[in-house]
Design a protein around this motif. Structure first.
Motif, PDB file in Angstrom:
ATOM      1  N   TYR A 159       0.877  -1.169   0.000  1.00  0.00           N
ATOM      2  CA  TYR A 159       0.000   0.000   0.000  1.00  0.00           C
ATOM      3  C   TYR A 159       0.915   1.219   0.000  1.00  0.00           C
ATOM      4  CZ  TYR A 159      -3.341  -3.602   1.022  1.00  0.00           C
ATOM      5  OH  TYR A 159      -4.102  -4.736   0.929  1.00  0.00           O
ATOM      6  N   LEU A 160       0.957   1.881  -1.130  1.00  0.00           N
ATOM      7  CA  LEU A 160       1.926   2.965  -1.321  1.00  0.00           C
ATOM      8  C   LEU A 160       1.219   4.312  -1.295  1.00  0.00           C
ATOM      9  CD1 LEU A 160       4.660   4.156  -2.253  1.00  0.00           C
ATOM     10  CD2 LEU A 160       4.055   3.517  -4.585  1.00  0.00           C
ATOM     11  N   ILE A 176      12.647   5.644  14.632  1.00  0.00           N
ATOM     12  CA  ILE A 176      13.133   5.752  13.246  1.00  0.00           C
ATOM     13  C   ILE A 176      11.972   5.595  12.266  1.00  0.00           C
ATOM     14  CG2 ILE A 176      15.461   4.993  13.823  1.00  0.00           C
ATOM     15  CD1 ILE A 176      14.622   2.260  12.461  1.00  0.00           C
ATOM     16  N   ALA A 177      10.747   5.694  12.773  1.00  0.00           N
ATOM     17  CA  ALA A 177       9.553   5.701  11.918  1.00  0.00           C
ATOM     18  C   ALA A 177       9.375   4.401  11.120  1.00  0.00           C
ATOM     19  CB  ALA A 177       9.565   6.893  10.973  1.00  0.00           C
ATOM     20  N   VAL A 178       9.683   3.293  11.791  1.00  0.00           N
ATOM     21  CA  VAL A 178       9.358   1.976  11.232  1.00  0.00           C
ATOM     22  C   VAL A 178       8.417   1.325  12.249  1.00  0.00           C
ATOM     23  CG1 VAL A 178      10.259  -0.292  10.583  1.00  0.00           C
ATOM     24  CG2 VAL A 178      11.592   1.769  10.073  1.00  0.00           C
ATOM     25  N   HIS A 179       7.252   0.918  11.792  1.00  0.00           N
ATOM     26  CA  HIS A 179       6.247   0.423  12.736  1.00  0.00           C
ATOM     27  C   HIS A 179       5.603  -0.873  12.262  1.00  0.00           C
ATOM     28  CE1 HIS A 179       6.262   4.329  14.764  1.00  0.00           C
ATOM     29  NE2 HIS A 179       6.135   4.907  13.580  1.00  0.00           N
ATOM     30  N   MET A 180       5.062  -1.609  13.238  1.00  0.00           N
ATOM     31  CA  MET A 180       4.099  -2.672  12.939  1.00  0.00           C
ATOM     32  C   MET A 180       2.755  -2.178  13.443  1.00  0.00           C
ATOM     33  SD  MET A 180       5.151  -5.345  11.347  1.00  0.00           S
ATOM     34  CE  MET A 180       3.672  -6.316  11.614  1.00  0.00           C
ATOM     35  N   MET A 181       1.736  -2.337  12.613  1.00  0.00           N
ATOM     36  CA  MET A 181       0.418  -1.828  12.994  1.00  0.00           C
ATOM     37  C   MET A 181      -0.611  -2.926  12.832  1.00  0.00           C
ATOM     38  SD  MET A 181       0.528   1.691  10.877  1.00  0.00           S
ATOM     39  CE  MET A 181       1.633   3.019  11.333  1.00  0.00           C
ATOM     40  N   GLU A 211      -3.784  -8.908   8.389  1.00  0.00           N
ATOM     41  CA  GLU A 211      -4.060  -8.567   9.792  1.00  0.00           C
ATOM     42  C   GLU A 211      -3.038  -7.602  10.380  1.00  0.00           C
ATOM     43  OE1 GLU A 211      -4.240 -12.418  11.582  1.00  0.00           O
ATOM     44  OE2 GLU A 211      -6.194 -12.866  10.671  1.00  0.00           O
ATOM     45  N   GLN A 212      -1.846  -7.624   9.820  1.00  0.00           N
ATOM     46  CA  GLN A 212      -0.790  -6.769  10.358  1.00  0.00           C
ATOM     47  C   GLN A 212      -0.101  -6.040   9.221  1.00  0.00           C
ATOM     48  OE1 GLN A 212      -0.451  -6.457  13.598  1.00  0.00           O
ATOM     49  NE2 GLN A 212      -1.696  -8.214  14.223  1.00  0.00           N
ATOM     50  N   LEU A 213       0.326  -4.811   9.506  1.00  0.00           N
ATOM     51  CA  LEU A 213       0.985  -4.013   8.467  1.00  0.00           C
ATOM     52  C   LEU A 213       2.367  -3.571   8.934  1.00  0.00           C
ATOM     53  CD1 LEU A 213      -2.185  -1.957   7.662  1.00  0.00           C
ATOM     54  CD2 LEU A 213      -0.980  -3.379   5.992  1.00  0.00           C
ATOM     55  N   PHE A 214       3.317  -3.751   8.046  1.00  0.00           N
ATOM     56  CA  PHE A 214       4.661  -3.233   8.295  1.00  0.00           C
ATOM     57  C   PHE A 214       4.729  -1.876   7.619  1.00  0.00           C
ATOM     58  CE2 PHE A 214       9.076  -2.518   7.101  1.00  0.00           C
ATOM     59  CZ  PHE A 214       9.764  -2.874   8.247  1.00  0.00           C
ATOM     60  N   TYR A 215       5.010  -0.822   8.390  1.00  0.00           N
ATOM     61  CA  TYR A 215       4.978   0.552   7.894  1.00  0.00           C
ATOM     62  C   TYR A 215       6.394   1.121   7.849  1.00  0.00           C
ATOM     63  CZ  TYR A 215       4.566   5.665   8.513  1.00  0.00           C
ATOM     64  OH  TYR A 215       4.699   7.034   8.397  1.00  0.00           O
ATOM     65  N   GLU A 229      14.880  -3.072   7.183  1.00  0.00           N
ATOM     66  CA  GLU A 229      14.693  -4.505   6.970  1.00  0.00           C
ATOM     67  C   GLU A 229      13.190  -4.734   6.803  1.00  0.00           C
ATOM     68  OE1 GLU A 229      16.129  -7.141  10.060  1.00  0.00           O
ATOM     69  OE2 GLU A 229      15.440  -8.908   8.968  1.00  0.00           O
ATOM     70  N   VAL A 230      12.743  -4.797   5.569  1.00  0.00           N
ATOM     71  CA  VAL A 230      11.307  -4.871   5.296  1.00  0.00           C
ATOM     72  C   VAL A 230      10.736  -6.169   5.889  1.00  0.00           C
ATOM     73  CG1 VAL A 230       9.571  -5.001   3.451  1.00  0.00           C
ATOM     74  CG2 VAL A 230      11.489  -3.426   3.232  1.00  0.00           C
ATOM     75  N   CYS A 231       9.684  -6.036   6.680  1.00  0.00           N
ATOM     76  CA  CYS A 231       9.028  -7.179   7.328  1.00  0.00           C
ATOM     77  C   CYS A 231       9.983  -8.009   8.182  1.00  0.00           C
ATOM     78  CB  CYS A 231       8.370  -8.104   6.303  1.00  0.00           C
ATOM     79  SG  CYS A 231       7.078  -7.336   5.360  1.00  0.00           S
ATOM     80  N   SER A 232      10.904  -7.353   8.850  1.00  0.00           N
ATOM     81  CA  SER A 232      11.852  -8.058   9.718  1.00  0.00           C
ATOM     82  C   SER A 232      11.120  -9.080  10.592  1.00  0.00           C
ATOM     83  CB  SER A 232      12.540  -7.022  10.616  1.00  0.00           C
ATOM     84  OG  SER A 232      12.916  -7.601  11.841  1.00  0.00           O
ATOM     85  N   PRO A 233      11.416 -10.386  10.450  1.00  0.00           N
ATOM     86  CA  PRO A 233      10.683 -11.394  11.215  1.00  0.00           C
ATOM     87  C   PRO A 233      10.780 -11.167  12.710  1.00  0.00           C
ATOM     88  CG  PRO A 233      12.064 -12.435   9.555  1.00  0.00           C
ATOM     89  CD  PRO A 233      12.407 -10.981   9.552  1.00  0.00           C
ATOM     90  N   GLU A 234      11.956 -10.701  13.163  1.00  0.00           N
ATOM     91  CA  GLU A 234      12.124 -10.502  14.603  1.00  0.00           C
ATOM     92  C   GLU A 234      11.181  -9.392  15.097  1.00  0.00           C
ATOM     93  OE1 GLU A 234      16.307 -10.645  15.670  1.00  0.00           O
ATOM     94  OE2 GLU A 234      15.817  -9.404  17.415  1.00  0.00           O
TER      95      GLU A 234
END
Ligand code: UTP
Length: 475
Positions: free
Chosen positions: A158-159, A329-334, A241-245, A254-259
C-alpha cells in the motif's frame, strides 16, 4: 440574471467572507474558465473553519509539556536481550510463522515534498544504490518481493503518494513494470492536502492567481487517505491482519523483519516502533517514552528551548547511556483492526503546526520567494496513534542494520546521498566479510535483495576467499 461566473464568485465569497479569506478571489476576473474551476474546487475542499481554529490556537502550548516531565523509558525489547520477555529466536520464529501465514501487508509512505533533498522528482525515484544506482522505490519493492518468495506468499504493498508526488510515482511504477510486483499486489493511494497560511495574518496563501498553496497533510494523513481510498477495505478483504509501515527515505530498512514482527505479535501490541539508542538528548529523532503508562512520542523540537525538559532528557544511567534512550526511526508494525478503529474515531490525529518557507504571490500578483519561514503549515503525524494503542512496545535495532535516512542534499553534515550510500555499502561489506570474502579497502559493494536478503543467505552464495577488488553489484 447575473452571469454564471459572477454567481460562482458570489457563492465562493459567501464561503470565504466569514473567515476573512476573500482575498483568494482577488484575481478571479482575470482567470479563464479552467482556472476558475480549479480554484473553485480547491476552495470547496478546504474546511476554513478548521483552518481558522488551528491558526487561532497556534500558540497554545500543547499539554504535552506538563506530562513530559513524568516521562519514563518505554516498554522495550533491547539489543542486549538478557532482560527481554522473549528471546530474539522466539521472536524470529513467531514472525516467520506470521509471514508464512500470508497475513502481512506493507505500507510505504512517499507523499513528502522532499524539500531538503532538493531532488526534482519524488524522493522514491532518487538513484540511491551505491553501485547499480537503483532507486529507493526499486530497492524497497525488491526487498518486499524477496521476503514474499522466502516465505512462499505474496505481500501487498500500500503505497501512499500525495498530489505532489502521485502522477510521477504512478508513471515510474508503470514504466518499470512495478519492479516485478504483481498488479493486484500494488495499491497506490493519494493523501490529502492542507493550505499554507501566512504566519503573520492567517490568510491562506495563493501560489498563483488561480491556485492555492497546498501541501501534503503529513504522514499521519495516511489514516484518512487509506480509509477514503478503500485501502483499509482491501486490507480487510484480503485477510491482512498486520501491516509493516516504513518511510520511503530509508533504504536500509529490513522490510518485514521477522524478529520485529514476532516481538509485536508476542507482546500483543497494536502498534510497535523500531527505535535506536540515542547518544545525545537532542538528536533529531522522536523520543519514545512512557507517560502515565502509555507510550508517546515527544519530538526533539519540543525539547529544544525547554530547559526543564532538556535536563530530564539528558539524565544518564551509571553506564553513561541516556535514561530516556529510545529514538524513533519511523518503522512500525500496525494492527489492521487498530487502524480501522482509529480511522472510525473522529480526529484521531491532531494537527501539528510548523513555520516553513512557502513561495506565494502577494496582492499585486508578484511572486515572493521567502528566505525565512513565512507560512504556517499543518501536518498530522502517524506516531500520534501510539498512545491510543494497547500494549505498544518499542524494539531496539542497530542503526547500522536498519536506519540510513536520505534527507539532505550533498554538502550537508548528515543524511546526504553520500552518507546513505556509504552506510549501504558498509552493511553489504560486513555481510561479504562474514561470508568469508575479502573486500579491498574503499571498494563500494552492493547486494541485490533478490540475491541475498541478509548475511545468512549471502553466506550460502559466496565462496569463502572470494576477492572483491572493484565496485561490485551482486545480483
Ligand atoms: P519528512 O518529514 O522527512 O519529509 O518525511 P520529506 O518530504 O521527506 O522531506 P522535507 O522535510 O520536505 O525535506 C518522512 C517520510 O514521510 C513521508 C515522506 O515521503 C517520507 O517518507 N511523508 C511526509 C508523507 O508521506 N507525507 C507527508 O505529508 C509528509
Amino acid at each position: 440574471m447575473a452571469p454564471l461566473s459572477e454567481t460562482m464568485k458570489n457563492d465562493l465569497l459567501a464561503v470565504l467572507a466569514p473567515h476573512g479569506q476573500e482575498h483568494l478571489l482577488a484575481f478571479w476576473d482575470r482567470l479563464d474558465e479552467v482556472k476558475r474551476q480549479t480554484l473553485t474546487e480547491q476552495i470547496r475542499a478546504i474546511d476554513f473553519e478548521q483552518i481558522e481554529r488551528l491558526y487561532r490556537n497556534r500558540r497554545v502550548q500543547r499539554k504535552l509539556h506538563s506530562s513530559a516531565v513524568r516521562a519514563e523509558p518505554p516498554a522495550a525489547f533491547r539489543l542486549d536481550a538478557s532482560k527481554n520477555r522473549f528471546s530474539p529466536d522466539q521472536a524470529k520464529r513467531r514472525g516467520m510463522e506470521a509471514l508464512a501465514a500470508g497475513r502481512l501487508g506493507v505500507v510505504l509512505v512517499a507523499g513528502g515534498q522532499g524539500t531538503r533533498l532538493g531532488f526534482e522528482h519524488p524522493k522514491g525515484m532518487f538513484p540511491i544504490a551505491p553501485v547499480s544506482r537503483r532507486s529507493l522505490f526499486q530497492i524497497h519493492v525488491e526487498k518486499l518481493i524477496a521476503v514474499g518468495r522466502r516465505h512462499g506468499v505474496r505481500i501487498p504493498l500500500y503505497l501512499m503518494t500525495s498530489p505532489a508526488t502521485h502522477n510521477e510515482t504512478a508513471k515510474f511504477f508503470a514504466e518499470n513494470n512495478r519492479f516485478g510486483l504483481a498488479e493486484e499486489d500494488l495499491h497506490i493511494f493519494c493523501q490529502g492536502t492542507m493550505p499554507a497560511v501566512d504566519a503573520a495574518t492567517g490568510k491562506v496563501l495563493l501560489e498563483e492567481p488561480g491556485r492555492i498553496a497546498l501541501s501534503p497533510d503529513g504522514h499521519g494523513g495516511m489514516l484518512s487517505a487509506m480509509d477514503r481510498s478503500a485501502a483499509l477495505d482491501d486490507i480487510h478483504n484480503r485477510g491482512v491482519e498486520q501491516l509493516f509501515y516504513f518511510q520511503v527515505d530509508n533504504p536500509l530498512v529490513e522490510v518485514c523483519s521477522p524478529e520485529f514482527v514476532g516481538y509485536h505479535l508476542l507482546a500483543g501490541s497494536e502498534l510497535s516502533s523500531q527505535v535506536v539508542a540515542k547518544r545525545a538528548p537532542l538528536e533529531p529523532l522522536g523520543n519514545v517514552v512512557a507517560v502515565d503508562g502509555r507510550l508517546v512520542v515527544i519530538e526533539y523540537s519540543d525539547l529544544a528551548g525547554d530547559e526543564k525538559l532538556v535536563k530530564i532528557f539528558s539524565e544518564r544511567s551509571a553506564d553513561g547511556s541516556l535514561v530516556l534512550w529510545a529514538g524513533s526511526i519511523a518503522v512500525h508494525m500496525m494492527d489492521a483492526a487498530f487502524l480501522r478503529r482509529m480511522a472510525d474515531s473522529a480526529d484521531a490525529l491532531p494537527f501539528h503546526l510548523a513555520e516553513k518557507k512557502a513561495p506565494h504571490i502577494d496582492q499585486a500578483g508578484r511572486l515572493i520567494e521567502p528566505t525565512e519561514p513565512n507560512a504556517v503549515k499543518f501536518e498530522r503525524f502517524i506516531f500520534d496513534l501510539i498512545p491510543a494503542a494497547e500494549n505498544a512496545i518499542v524494539v531496539e535495532i542497530d542503526p547500522a542494520d536498519g536506519f540510513a535516512p536520505l534527507k539532505n542534499a550533498t554538502g550537508a553534515k548528515t543524511d546526504t546521498p553520500e552518507h546513505v550510500k556509504a552506510q549501504m555499502s558498509a552493511q553489504h561489506r560486513r555481510w561479504l566479510t562474514r561470508a568469508g570474502a575479502k573486500v579491498a579497502d574503499d571498494v563500494t559493494v552492493e547486494i541485490c535483495p533478490m540475491f541475498a536478503l541478509d548475511a545468512e543467505e549471502l553466506a550460502g552464495k559466496i565462496e569463502p576467499g572470494t576477492r572483491v577488488t572493484e565496485p561490485t553489484y551482486f545480483c
